[in-house]
Scaffold this motif. Structure first.
Motif, PDB file in Angstrom:
ATOM      1  N   ALA A   1     -50.531 -33.061 -60.538  1.00 54.38           N
ATOM      2  CA  ALA A   1     -51.042 -31.781 -61.054  1.00 54.38           C
ATOM      3  C   ALA A   1     -52.545 -31.873 -61.281  1.00 54.38           C
ATOM      4  CB  ALA A   1     -50.330 -31.426 -62.349  1.00 54.38           C
ATOM      5  N   PHE A   2     -52.982 -33.024 -61.763  1.00 55.56           N
ATOM      6  CA  PHE A   2     -54.402 -33.190 -62.076  1.00 55.56           C
ATOM      7  C   PHE A   2     -55.261 -33.165 -60.807  1.00 55.56           C
ATOM      8  CE2 PHE A   2     -58.063 -36.025 -62.508  1.00 55.56           C
ATOM      9  CZ  PHE A   2     -58.757 -35.351 -63.505  1.00 55.56           C
ATOM     10  N   TYR A   3     -54.926 -34.039 -59.812  1.00 52.31           N
ATOM     11  CA  TYR A   3     -55.818 -34.094 -58.639  1.00 52.31           C
ATOM     12  C   TYR A   3     -55.773 -32.819 -57.835  1.00 52.31           C
ATOM     13  CZ  TYR A   3     -51.840 -35.643 -55.611  1.00 52.31           C
ATOM     14  OH  TYR A   3     -50.671 -35.742 -54.930  1.00 52.31           O
ATOM     15  N   MET A   4     -54.595 -32.136 -57.863  1.00 52.59           N
ATOM     16  CA  MET A   4     -54.490 -30.909 -57.081  1.00 52.59           C
ATOM     17  C   MET A   4     -55.378 -29.834 -57.681  1.00 52.59           C
ATOM     18  SD  MET A   4     -53.023 -30.586 -54.363  1.00 52.59           S
ATOM     19  CE  MET A   4     -53.954 -29.324 -53.584  1.00 52.59           C
ATOM     20  N   PHE A   5     -55.361 -29.746 -59.017  1.00 54.17           N
ATOM     21  CA  PHE A   5     -56.171 -28.692 -59.619  1.00 54.17           C
ATOM     22  C   PHE A   5     -57.623 -29.099 -59.753  1.00 54.17           C
ATOM     23  CE2 PHE A   5     -52.306 -26.536 -59.773  1.00 54.17           C
ATOM     24  CZ  PHE A   5     -52.665 -25.203 -59.749  1.00 54.17           C
ATOM     25  N   ARG A   6     -57.877 -30.387 -59.732  1.00 46.97           N
ATOM     26  CA  ARG A   6     -59.271 -30.828 -59.588  1.00 46.97           C
ATOM     27  C   ARG A   6     -59.817 -30.263 -58.284  1.00 46.97           C
ATOM     28  NH1 ARG A   6     -60.836 -35.636 -56.607  1.00 46.97           N
ATOM     29  NH2 ARG A   6     -62.918 -36.371 -57.182  1.00 46.97           N
ATOM     30  N   LEU A   7     -59.024 -30.437 -57.222  1.00 48.41           N
ATOM     31  CA  LEU A   7     -59.422 -29.938 -55.905  1.00 48.41           C
ATOM     32  C   LEU A   7     -59.616 -28.424 -55.937  1.00 48.41           C
ATOM     33  CD1 LEU A   7     -59.775 -30.428 -52.861  1.00 48.41           C
ATOM     34  CD2 LEU A   7     -57.317 -30.347 -52.620  1.00 48.41           C
ATOM     35  N   ILE A   8     -58.626 -27.732 -56.492  1.00 42.79           N
ATOM     36  CA  ILE A   8     -58.686 -26.268 -56.484  1.00 42.79           C
ATOM     37  C   ILE A   8     -59.859 -25.756 -57.314  1.00 42.79           C
ATOM     38  CG2 ILE A   8     -57.459 -24.231 -57.364  1.00 42.79           C
ATOM     39  CD1 ILE A   8     -54.891 -25.512 -56.261  1.00 42.79           C
ATOM     40  N   PHE A   9     -60.038 -26.313 -58.500  1.00 46.93           N
ATOM     41  CA  PHE A   9     -61.120 -25.832 -59.364  1.00 46.93           C
ATOM     42  C   PHE A   9     -62.476 -26.098 -58.735  1.00 46.93           C
ATOM     43  CE2 PHE A   9     -58.073 -26.430 -63.129  1.00 46.93           C
ATOM     44  CZ  PHE A   9     -57.667 -25.111 -63.056  1.00 46.93           C
ATOM     45  N   VAL A  10     -62.639 -27.277 -58.136  1.00 46.58           N
ATOM     46  CA  VAL A  10     -63.947 -27.618 -57.583  1.00 46.58           C
ATOM     47  C   VAL A  10     -64.243 -26.772 -56.350  1.00 46.58           C
ATOM     48  CG1 VAL A  10     -65.257 -29.445 -56.433  1.00 46.58           C
ATOM     49  CG2 VAL A  10     -63.970 -29.947 -58.505  1.00 46.58           C
ATOM     50  N   VAL A  11     -63.233 -26.563 -55.511  1.00 49.89           N
ATOM     51  CA  VAL A  11     -63.484 -25.877 -54.244  1.00 49.89           C
ATOM     52  C   VAL A  11     -63.553 -24.362 -54.434  1.00 49.89           C
ATOM     53  CG1 VAL A  11     -62.506 -25.378 -51.965  1.00 49.89           C
ATOM     54  CG2 VAL A  11     -62.495 -27.709 -52.847  1.00 49.89           C
ATOM     55  N   LEU A  12     -62.620 -23.820 -55.204  1.00 47.11           N
ATOM     56  CA  LEU A  12     -62.479 -22.365 -55.232  1.00 47.11           C
ATOM     57  C   LEU A  12     -63.241 -21.700 -56.373  1.00 47.11           C
ATOM     58  CD1 LEU A  12     -58.676 -22.054 -54.387  1.00 47.11           C
ATOM     59  CD2 LEU A  12     -60.608 -21.821 -52.838  1.00 47.11           C
TER      60      LEU A  12
END
Lengths: 620, 492
Positions: A417-428
């Motif tokens: 959950a952490f790395y996925m939303f790290r990705l989403i928050f940073v990119v989007l």
């Protein structure tokens, strides 16, 4: 019952043949050939699924492949819920990804070649799923490995892509070698190669356990499990649709599928099952930690794939067949979706570094929102598909009585959950971190995204929902914690940990961001020694083996020379010497033959004198 | 008297060769035409042979027997069975394709095609003879044209390579001749007939068998080649012109393996059982050692040559197993290796004709300039590294299956050799086809139609056997089963 399931792989194979032979003439139409074949395969797969759901098992024999001296091996197809489910997943995801590829690959100079390989892959993968025996499975198994190789190094002008393809092929082949030995051992121990016979072979038998572990070796290679996981992140050098189809949704799942297919054997060999569980757990956690520190959008997803596959293995290892295979399906949908979203992003911004992106949600609505759906699915937020399958796995681990493994699984879920939303928050979200000219991708790419998003959201309801409120609560709490942590770090930009603590754990960060140095260790322990050994063998061959030959030749030559010298000076010399001595004697004697009587009398006189002299001395 | 099909197959090339001697030197078009027609018709005859062959009959078919030197009971005796039929077809097919592949040769063409056709007669005769004396004549007949073909049309070190090849194989055949004579004088009544010797085989004392076996072994092992007798091979290959390399790897190596199948094992069965373990160990060494040495090569052709050493190891392993499966695998491996490696050498020739180098490190990125070539090369490479779906896999798998019954550890180590094989072949692909284009080859042309014509049939055979191995197994399996039954091996 109509036996038509074996036609499923034939359509893509035919499309491959057409595209490889006439691709250059077909140009853009080659995509339609491949997609048409995939749709046909999909249609039959649906029919097979329905037939299986209502008519039960529908396995049948197609024909004899090999036979000699009483030994015969028939190829047949296996139709059961597992194969039917996977057939549907592969054809649905495969078709959508091929449609997406029309947009993604539109100006590639090897466009038709790409679709040819994609069709070859589809055919091999579908054949693998239908195989009812080990040899047939192995053939298609290597076939998908080949397609993976061809497609990873599709942009072969890039040295990194060329290297990655080779790495993938050889790493998986190491596992395949184990599988091959396992197949041989199985055949000679039990005289069968058919999956249907596996369950009744015996319980906790040492040889059967070895066989199960060898088969698992193949699964470890193909599903990129520790310690053979190193090829998958590098495989991201291939075009993104390939990463989505092969290296996320389908082919890498083949390892899990193999374990599930031969589950009868694993279930009866307890030790092998424990290995599956622990290898899966180690892989799941290890890959998840790496994903939290990586900055490449595709590699994060690749490590995520490794981690999720480990999760499935873990489930199978603790006896959670239902959960493992369920997650196999849901993962195929949401991971394909995530990869295609990533591809859409890369297509728009031409970089893979997430810290060069930011704020893309505003410019890429369809991609952004489907990305978030995929993220919610993998993070395990209800009611998205990943929640149901992950929850089922967690409850199965708990039921199996494995507290340690449950801890690992829970931690992995948190990290996921952490790395996925790290990705989403940073990119989007946030602001663009570099100058981007982002734009939404064409409809040919976004429509497949939306369809996949629908699957990712609702695939959890494909089977009756089981409510286990305790694990559900834990599971939701874990997911939200992970997402929350990512929110705090990357949206609020709050470094929770004090700087001093962070510097103290810098070595840990370094270890993880260097992927635990596994590649370096292999380089030092395996690859370089192998190359060295090759050089030594080659030197030995030319210096010692060939040296001996040349030495023999040299010795013969020398012996010949000695002989010829001997011949010239000794043998011939003796002949000549005889002649010379004769000549010399005659020359001396000639002196005496003067023809003068006085000389003769003189000689006679001297002779007589010498004889008298000798007589006088000797006579005394 | 029925049409002497086998004699026609053997002597048609020779007749055409003699005809060429009467064609003026300058008329190279006619010379090529005659040679191609002769090899083509020979191929057609072998197709008749294959289609007319009854594979459930394990006896010799299309037999021809004439008394030749009755005083010493030497007969002109020919015949074909499931063991030789594949190799005869292979020889005729490669003979035809390599003839077309020879069109690139521009010097002394009249002599070239004469010797080339003579070579074909020798090879076909070797596989079809059933009389040891006749066999020996054809066996030696192969040597002479080969010596000149390497020595005259070869590369820079051609004389060294040709002499090495000639002396090495001659040394082996002398040992073989001694064994042939020993068999003749020990058999009662004295005979050179392979079938009669095989039937009488059990009458020979074991110690005698062992000595005779060693003599034959030297002759055959040098041809195969078995470690440590293999070093003539890379030199001969590197220097030989492309079509000759094709026949060298595709057919000549098989003469050694065929000798084991036709002579050593059926006639000297006790010795064969006695030597099974050394056979397996040597097979293992061939597989693994050959693969490692191949990995270190920078010369494309030398790499393929060492890969042959490695692949022929599977033949030894299959033979050592003394099982039906292993024998089937070994025989099939010979056929498949001939097809695949023949194609490989043609492909090396294609690139050498254009680049005038074979140094693997000097290529790079050719996949972009030569897409068709790249596709064909990848197919043959995959077949070489034993990818399922292509022919090499089936025979290697069967050899391993056979080996596994008899020698488990050795076989498992051999399987590891497959990983090394994948490694060096893919490394070759990477260095030749992948990566950025080496600017030196910006103007390189893709494979032409003639070259493609020589490769496509081989590709078709490779794929066909890989997908449906029964097309070849049906022919060889009954004969192999009968052979294994005769020598008392395992009917597995």
């Amino acid at each position: 019952m109509v036996k038509f399931a074996h036609l499923i792989p034939l359509f893509p194979f035919a499309a491959f043949a057409v595209n490889i032979l006439f691709g250059r003439r077909l140009k853009k139409a080659s995509a339609l050939v491949s997609i048409g074949a995939s749709v046909a395969a999909l249609a039959i797969a649906v029919m097979a699924y329905i037939g299986n759901a209502f008519g039960g098992e529908g396995s049948y024999t197609v024909g004899r492949w090999i036979s000699f001296n009483g030994f015969a091996l028939d190829f047949g197809v296996i139709i059961d819920p597992l194969s039917c489910m996977m057939l549907l997943v592969v054809t649905v995801v495969g078709t959508l990804i091929q449609v997406y590829s029309i947009g993604y690959m539109h100006d590639d100079k090897r466009y038709s070649r790409f679709f040819a390989y994609m069709s070859l892959f589809m055919g091999s993968m579908l054949g693998l799923l239908l195989s009812d025996n080990f040899v047939m499975l192995y053939i298609f198994w290597e076939g998908v490995g080949l397609c993976s190789y061809l497609l990873i190094s599709f942009w072969f002008e890039r040295p990194a892509a060329a290297r990655a393809g080779m790495k993938a092929f050889i790493t998986t082949r190491i596992g395949d070698t184990g599988l091959l030995i396992g197949i041989l051992l199985l055949f000679f121990t039990t005289k069968t190669l058919y999956f249907k016979d596996l369950a009744g072979l015996g319980i906790n038998d040492a040889t059967l356990t070895v066989i199960a572990l060898l088969i698992f070796c193949g699964a470890v290679g193909k599903s990129a499990q520790f310690p053979l996981h190193v090829w998958l992140p590098d495989a991201m050098e291939g075009p993104t649709p390939v990463s989505a189809l092969i290296h996320a949704a389908t082919m890498v799942a083949a390892g899990v599928y193999l374990v599930a297919r031969t589950y009868g054997l694993f279930l009866t060999q307890h030790t092998s099952l424990i290995w599956v569980a622990y290898i899966g757990a180690i892989t799941a956690l290890m890959a998840a930690t790496i994903a939290t520190v990586n900055n490449d959008i595709k590699r994060i997803l690749a490590y995520s794939t490794i981690s999720q596959l480990g999760f499935m293995m873990l489930a199978l290892g603790v006896g959670g067949y239902e959960g493992g295979t369920f997650h196999l399906m849901t993962h195929a949908f949401f991971k394909a979706l995530l990869f295609l979203c990533a591809g859409s992003v890369i297509h728009a911004v031409h970089t893979q570094d997430i810290f060069k992106m930011g704020g893309l949600l505003g410019k890429m609505k369809a991609t952004g929102w489907t990305f978030i759906i995929g993220g919610l699915a993998i993070a395990g937020v209800p009611p998205f598909s990943g929640f149901w399958s992950k929850d089922e796995i967690l409850s199965e681990i708990l039921k199996g009585g494995h507290p340690v493994l449950f801890g690992v699984a829970a931690l992995t879920s948190l990290l996921t959950a952490f790395y996925m939303f790290r990705l989403i928050f940073v990119v989007l979200f946030g602001k663009p971190r570099s100058e981007l000219h982002a734009h939404e991708s064409p409809a040919v790419m976004t429509v497949p995204l939306c369809i996949l998003a629908a699957f990712a959201a609702f695939a959890g309801f494909f089977r009756p929902v089981k409510f286990e409120f305790l694990t559900m609560g834990v599971s939701i709490a874990i997911s939200l914690t992970g997402i929350g942590a990512a929110y705090v770090f990357y949206i609020l930009d709050n470094k929770l940990l004090p700087a001093s603590l962070r510097s103290r754990f810098a070595f840990l960060y370094k270890l993880v961001s260097n992927k635990y140095y596994v590649d370096e260790i292999y380089g030092a322990l395996i690859i370089r020694p192998c190359m060295r050994l090759a050089d030594i063998a080659s030197g030995f061959d030319s210096k010692v083996v060939d040296g001996a030959v040349n030495m023999a030749a040299y010795l013969s030559l020398t012996a010949g020379k000695v002989q010829s010298w001997f011949d010239l000076y000794i043998v011939d010399g003796i002949v000549n010497m005889t002649a010379n001595v004769t000549w010399l004697c005659s020359a001396i004697l000639r002196r005496f033959q003067t023809g003068f009587v006085q000389n003769y009398i003189l000689i006679a006189f001297f002779g007589l004198a010498i004889m008298i002299f000798i007589k006088l001395i000797g006579g005394r | 008297m029925p049409f002497p099909l086998l004699s026609s197959i053997i002597f048609l090339p020779l007749l055409a060769g003699l005809l060429i001697l009467f064609i003026p030197k300058g008329r190279t078009g006619i010379i090529k035409g005659v040679a191609t027609a002769a090899t083509g018709i020979t191929l057609l005859f072998t197709v008749f042979m294959v289609t007319g062959f009854d594979y459930n009959n394990t006896l010799m078919q299309f037999s021809e027997k004439l008394s030749w030197i009755p005083q010493v009971n030497i007969n002109y005796h020919l015949g074909v069975d499931g063991i030789s039929i594949g190799l005869v077809f292979l020889t005729a097919l490669l003979g035809f394709l390599a003839c077309i592949g020879s069109f690139g040769i521009k010097e002394r063409q009249k002599e070239y095609y004469f010797l080339y056709l003579l070579l074909n007669t020798g090879m076909l005769g070797t596989f079809l003879s059933l009389d040891l004396f006749l066999f020996y004549v054809f066996w030696e007949l192969v040597l002479v044209p080969m010596y000149f073909l390497i020595g005259i049309w070869g590369g820079p070190r051609r004389e060294y390579a040709a002499i090495k090849f000639f002396i090495y194989t001659l040394a082996g055949s002398v040992a073989m001749l001694l064994s042939i004579l020993a068999l003749y004088f020990t058999s009662q009544p004295h005979t050179f007939n392979m079938l009669e010797l095989a039937a009488a085989g059990s009458a020979f004392a074991k110690s005698f068998q062992i000595m005779v076996f060693v003599g034959f072994y030297l002759g055959f092992a040098i041809k195969v080649p078995v470690f440590p007798f293999h070093t003539w091979l890379p030199d001969a290959h590197v220097e030989a012109p492309t079509p000759i390399s094709v026949l060298l790897a595709g057919v000549l190596l098989k003469m050694g393996g065929y000798g084991f199948f036709r002579i050593s094992f059926p006639i000297l069965k006790d010795a064969a059982i006695y030597f099974a373990l050394p056979f397996a160990i040597l097979g293992l060494i061939n597989i693994v050692y050959g693969a490692f040495v191949a990995m270190a090569q920078t010369d494309f052709k030398k790499m393929v040559a060492y890969s042959s050493v490695s692949h022929m190891g599977f033949v030894m392993l299959g033979l050592a197993s003394m099982t039906v499966t292993g024998f089937n695998g070994a025989l099939m491996q010979m056929f498949n290796h001939g097809i695949i490696t023949g194609g490989m050498f043609l492909l090396v020739g294609v690139i050498y004709d254009r680049a005038h180098t074979r140094d693997l490190d000097k290529f790079g990125g050719l996949g972009a300039k030569m897409p068709v070539y790249a596709g064909v090369l990848v197919v043959f490479t995959l077949a070489s590294l034993g990818l399922p779906g292509l022919s090499g896999f089936v025979s290697e798998f069967m050899s391993l299956m056979g080996g596994f019954t008899a020698f488990r550890t050795i076989t498992i180590i051999s399987v590891l050799g497959i990983v090394i094989t994948a490694g060096y072949f893919l490394y070759m692909i990477q260095r030749v086809l992948l990566g950025p284009l080496n600017a030196a080859w910006a103007g390189i042309a893709d494979i032409n139609k003639r070259e493609l014509f020589t490769l496509v049939p081989l590709m078709v055979v490779t794929v066909a056997i890989g997908i449906y191995p029964l097309i070849i197994l049906n022919y060889q399996s009954p004969a192999i089963t009968e052979l294994v039954r005769q020598i008392g091996g395992l009917l597995l």
